[in-house]
Design an enzyme around this catalytic site. Structure first.
Site, PDB file in Angstrom:
ATOM      1  N   ASP A  65      -6.309   7.735 -18.724  1.00 33.22           N
ATOM      2  CA  ASP A  65      -7.477   8.071 -19.536  1.00 33.22           C
ATOM      3  C   ASP A  65      -8.242   9.313 -19.103  1.00 33.22           C
ATOM      4  O   ASP A  65      -9.253   9.670 -19.721  1.00 33.22           O
ATOM      5  CB  ASP A  65      -8.430   6.864 -19.618  1.00 33.22           C
ATOM      6  CG  ASP A  65      -8.885   6.377 -18.232  1.00 33.22           C
ATOM      7  OD1 ASP A  65      -8.867   7.175 -17.276  1.00 33.22           O
ATOM      8  OD2 ASP A  65      -9.245   5.182 -18.129  1.00 33.22           O
ATOM      9  N   HIS A  74       1.334   7.066 -14.306  1.00 36.04           N
ATOM     10  CA  HIS A  74       1.777   6.689 -15.658  1.00 36.04           C
ATOM     11  C   HIS A  74       1.471   7.758 -16.706  1.00 36.04           C
ATOM     12  O   HIS A  74       1.434   7.457 -17.895  1.00 36.04           O
ATOM     13  CB  HIS A  74       1.150   5.337 -16.050  1.00 36.04           C
ATOM     14  CG  HIS A  74       1.623   4.185 -15.211  1.00 36.04           C
ATOM     15  ND1 HIS A  74       1.020   2.956 -15.172  1.00 36.04           N
ATOM     16  CD2 HIS A  74       2.708   4.087 -14.377  1.00 36.04           C
ATOM     17  CE1 HIS A  74       1.684   2.153 -14.342  1.00 36.04           C
ATOM     18  NE2 HIS A  74       2.702   2.822 -13.846  1.00 36.04           N
ATOM     19  N   CYS A 118       7.607  16.335 -25.875  1.00 27.67           N
ATOM     20  CA  CYS A 118       8.595  16.194 -26.949  1.00 27.67           C
ATOM     21  C   CYS A 118       9.570  15.062 -26.607  1.00 27.67           C
ATOM     22  O   CYS A 118      10.097  15.000 -25.493  1.00 27.67           O
ATOM     23  CB  CYS A 118       9.361  17.506 -27.142  1.00 27.67           C
ATOM     24  SG  CYS A 118      10.657  17.345 -28.387  1.00 27.67           S
ATOM     25  N   CYS A 124       7.679  19.136 -32.486  1.00 27.80           N
ATOM     26  CA  CYS A 124       7.813  20.169 -31.442  1.00 27.80           C
ATOM     27  C   CYS A 124       8.478  21.391 -32.070  1.00 27.80           C
ATOM     28  O   CYS A 124       9.113  21.287 -33.132  1.00 27.80           O
ATOM     29  CB  CYS A 124       8.698  19.575 -30.350  1.00 27.80           C
ATOM     30  SG  CYS A 124       9.172  20.702 -29.042  1.00 27.80           S
ATOM     31  N   CYS A 158      11.132  22.574 -31.245  1.00 32.54           N
ATOM     32  CA  CYS A 158      12.583  22.307 -31.295  1.00 32.54           C
ATOM     33  C   CYS A 158      12.938  21.399 -32.473  1.00 32.54           C
ATOM     34  O   CYS A 158      14.108  21.127 -32.720  1.00 32.54           O
ATOM     35  CB  CYS A 158      13.053  21.686 -29.976  1.00 32.54           C
ATOM     36  SG  CYS A 158      12.742  19.910 -29.838  1.00 32.54           S
ATOM     37  N   GLY A 190      -9.150  -2.632  -9.140  1.00 34.95           N
ATOM     38  CA  GLY A 190      -9.106  -2.848 -10.584  1.00 34.95           C
ATOM     39  C   GLY A 190      -7.706  -2.859 -11.158  1.00 34.95           C
ATOM     40  O   GLY A 190      -7.502  -2.422 -12.290  1.00 34.95           O
ATOM     41  N   SER A 237      -4.160  -5.432 -11.700  1.00 39.49           N
ATOM     42  CA  SER A 237      -3.587  -6.772 -11.558  1.00 39.49           C
ATOM     43  C   SER A 237      -2.410  -6.739 -10.592  1.00 39.49           C
ATOM     44  O   SER A 237      -1.905  -7.783 -10.181  1.00 39.49           O
ATOM     45  CB  SER A 237      -3.135  -7.300 -12.922  1.00 39.49           C
ATOM     46  OG  SER A 237      -2.222  -6.399 -13.497  1.00 39.49           O
ATOM     47  N   ALA A 285     -15.797  -3.089  -9.582  1.00 45.08           N
ATOM     48  CA  ALA A 285     -15.553  -1.817  -8.895  1.00 45.08           C
ATOM     49  C   ALA A 285     -16.760  -0.889  -9.014  1.00 45.08           C
ATOM     50  O   ALA A 285     -17.086  -0.163  -8.067  1.00 45.08           O
ATOM     51  CB  ALA A 285     -14.317  -1.150  -9.499  1.00 45.08           C
TER      52      ALA A 285
HETATM   53  P1  OAD Z   1      -4.410  -4.873 -15.924  1.00 44.89           P
HETATM   54  O1  OAD Z   1      -5.068  -5.064 -17.249  1.00 44.89           O
HETATM   55  O2  OAD Z   1      -3.086  -5.536 -15.714  1.00 44.89           O
HETATM   56  O3  OAD Z   1      -5.379  -5.355 -14.781  1.00 44.89           O
HETATM   57  C1  OAD Z   1      -6.730  -4.981 -14.733  1.00 44.89           C
HETATM   58  C2  OAD Z   1      -7.331  -5.616 -13.502  1.00 44.89           C
HETATM   59  O4  OAD Z   1      -8.670  -5.150 -13.384  1.00 44.89           O
HETATM   60  C3  OAD Z   1      -7.397  -7.146 -13.540  1.00 44.89           C
HETATM   61  O5  OAD Z   1      -6.863  -7.644 -12.325  1.00 44.89           O
HETATM   62  C4  OAD Z   1      -8.896  -7.459 -13.670  1.00 44.89           C
HETATM   63  O6  OAD Z   1      -9.257  -8.640 -12.979  1.00 44.89           O
HETATM   64  C5  OAD Z   1      -9.515  -6.236 -13.020  1.00 44.89           C
HETATM   65  N1  OAD Z   1     -10.870  -5.868 -13.483  1.00 44.89           N
HETATM   66  C6  OAD Z   1     -11.389  -5.927 -14.735  1.00 44.89           C
HETATM   67  N2  OAD Z   1     -12.633  -5.410 -14.766  1.00 44.89           N
HETATM   68  C7  OAD Z   1     -12.909  -5.004 -13.495  1.00 44.89           C
HETATM   69  C8  OAD Z   1     -14.040  -4.373 -12.885  1.00 44.89           C
HETATM   70  N3  OAD Z   1     -15.137  -4.052 -13.582  1.00 44.89           N
HETATM   71  N4  OAD Z   1     -13.964  -4.104 -11.558  1.00 44.89           N
HETATM   72  C9  OAD Z   1     -12.858  -4.440 -10.829  1.00 44.89           C
HETATM   73  N5  OAD Z   1     -11.771  -5.031 -11.357  1.00 44.89           N
HETATM   74  C10 OAD Z   1     -11.788  -5.300 -12.679  1.00 44.89           C
HETATM   75  O7  OAD Z   1      -4.328  -3.291 -15.694  1.00 44.89           O
HETATM   76  P2  OAD Z   1      -3.426  -2.481 -14.647  1.00 44.89           P
HETATM   77  O8  OAD Z   1      -3.227  -3.251 -13.400  1.00 44.89           O
HETATM   78  O9  OAD Z   1      -3.993  -1.117 -14.552  1.00 44.89           O
HETATM   79  O10 OAD Z   1       1.164   0.636 -17.685  1.00 44.89           O
HETATM   80  O11 OAD Z   1      -2.050  -2.425 -15.431  1.00 44.89           O
HETATM   81  C11 OAD Z   1      -0.968  -1.744 -14.868  1.00 44.89           C
HETATM   82  C12 OAD Z   1      -0.156  -1.086 -15.927  1.00 44.89           C
HETATM   83  O12 OAD Z   1       0.220  -2.054 -16.918  1.00 44.89           O
HETATM   84  C13 OAD Z   1      -0.897  -0.032 -16.740  1.00 44.89           C
HETATM   85  O13 OAD Z   1      -0.938   1.218 -16.104  1.00 44.89           O
HETATM   86  C14 OAD Z   1      -0.101   0.015 -17.998  1.00 44.89           C
HETATM   87  C15 OAD Z   1       0.066  -1.453 -18.256  1.00 44.89           C
HETATM   88  O14 OAD Z   1       1.133  -1.837 -19.034  1.00 44.89           O
HETATM   89  C16 OAD Z   1       1.751   1.431 -18.572  1.00 44.89           C
HETATM   90  O15 OAD Z   1       1.267   1.677 -19.656  1.00 44.89           O
HETATM   91  C17 OAD Z   1       3.053   1.985 -18.076  1.00 44.89           C
END
Ligand code: OAD
Length: 251
Positions: A107, A122, A130, A151, A153, A190, A192, A234
């Site tokens: 983001d 990511h 492209c 694109c 191409c 933040g 999972s 966080a």
């Molecule tokens: P998730 O949605 O799997 O996890 C978000 C985590 O943030 C959870 O463990 C929540 O408990 C925690 N959380 C929520 N609000 C919070 C806050 N205010 N402070 C602290 N923690 C908080 O997201 P990611 O772990 O980032 O990949 O997911 C990993 C990847 O899965 C992403 O990058 C994306 C997704 O599919 C791709 O798109 C390749």
């Protein structure tokens, strides 16, 4: 004034002595800015199916749908601001001689908050690429009116993000792994911690001797393995850590 947080003496000592620090960030860091996470109650993957929207075969099947879903997310992301968690992480890089932010977020909010020492695992939604020739276009302006735009191409453009089933950029992953192996202090914030290879980084750091801290509103897969779990938001905990560093004269 940042909220006072309770840190263990071991973490306080590490914060003051560490030279090499890594922060791994995930969607929870951007939650307070209004960007949905993926796996929380209102998360994106609770409402949408990743196999319809975030894989190369989904794009091949229905490029228009995938492009429009990302265009919608891009619009939302462009309208929000970094929150105190992003700002604190941007400040943290100034306290440690060697610092790396490894983000799974696409983001751009870390960059908007001023983070400079970062690697995007990511990709970034503010770039296109492209689908055919893989040329990267460093902004989202597109000359073509087609959906998806084309694109030069003739191939379809897509957002420059990593989809399920795709490999991460080798150089980004190598940088993150090297930093995790060398880190004295490693924060997982933040996330999972279930999407690999990003989720392997806290374990890599731990095995190589780092003090591993998790900051999350709830326990995750890695919680049993970390040295310290700071349960909470966080955007409240990270400014508290920065305040501790300032109060204790960390340069
Ligand atoms: P998730 O949605 O799997 O996890 C978000 C985590 O943030 C959870 O463990 C929540 O408990 C925690 N959380 C929520 N609000 C919070 C806050 N205010 N402070 C602290 N923690 C908080 O997201 P990611 O772990 O980032 O990949 O997911 C990993 C990847 O899965 C992403 O990058 C994306 C997704 O599919 C791709 O798109 C390749």
């Amino acid at each position: 004034m940042p909220k006072r947080i309770n840190l263990s003496p071991a973490l306080e000592e590490k914060l003051l002595s560490a030279q090499k620090v890594v922060v791994l960030s995930g969607a929870g860091v951007s939650a307070e800015s209004g960007i949905s996470t993926f796996r929380d109650k209102d998360g994106l993957w609770e409402k949408f199916k990743p196999e319809d929207l975030a894989t190369p075969s989904a794009f091949e099947r229905n490029p228009q749908l995938v492009w429009e879903w990302y265009a919608y997310r891009r619009k939302k992301i462009q309208s929000v601001k970094p929150n105190p968690a992003h700002q604190a992480i941007a400040q943290m890089e100034k306290f440690f001689p060697e610092f790396l932010l490894v983000t799974q977020n696409i983001d751009n909010l870390h960059q908007k908050a001023g983070s400079k020492k970062l690697v995007e695992l990511h990709g970034n939604i503010n770039r296109n690429k492209c689908f055919a020739c893989e040329k990267v276009i460093s902004d989202t302006k597109v000359g073509s009116r087609a959906v998806p735009p084309l694109c030069s191409c003739g191939g379809y453009l897509r957002p420059d993000v990593v989809w399920f089933g795709e490999l991460l950029h080798e150089s980004a992953l190598e940088l993150a792994q090297r930093a995790a192996l060398e880190a004295e202090l490693f924060f997982s914030v933040g996330t999972s911690a279930i999407v690999y290879p990003a989720a392997s980084l806290p374990f890599l750091a731990k095995e190589a001797g780092a003090f591993v801290v998790e900051i999350n509103t709830e326990e995750t897969e890695i919680s049993p393995a970390v040295d310290e779990l700071l349960l909470g938001k966080a955007e409240e905990i990270l400014p508290g850590l920065v305040e501790f560093l300032k109060q204790n004269g960390k340069k």
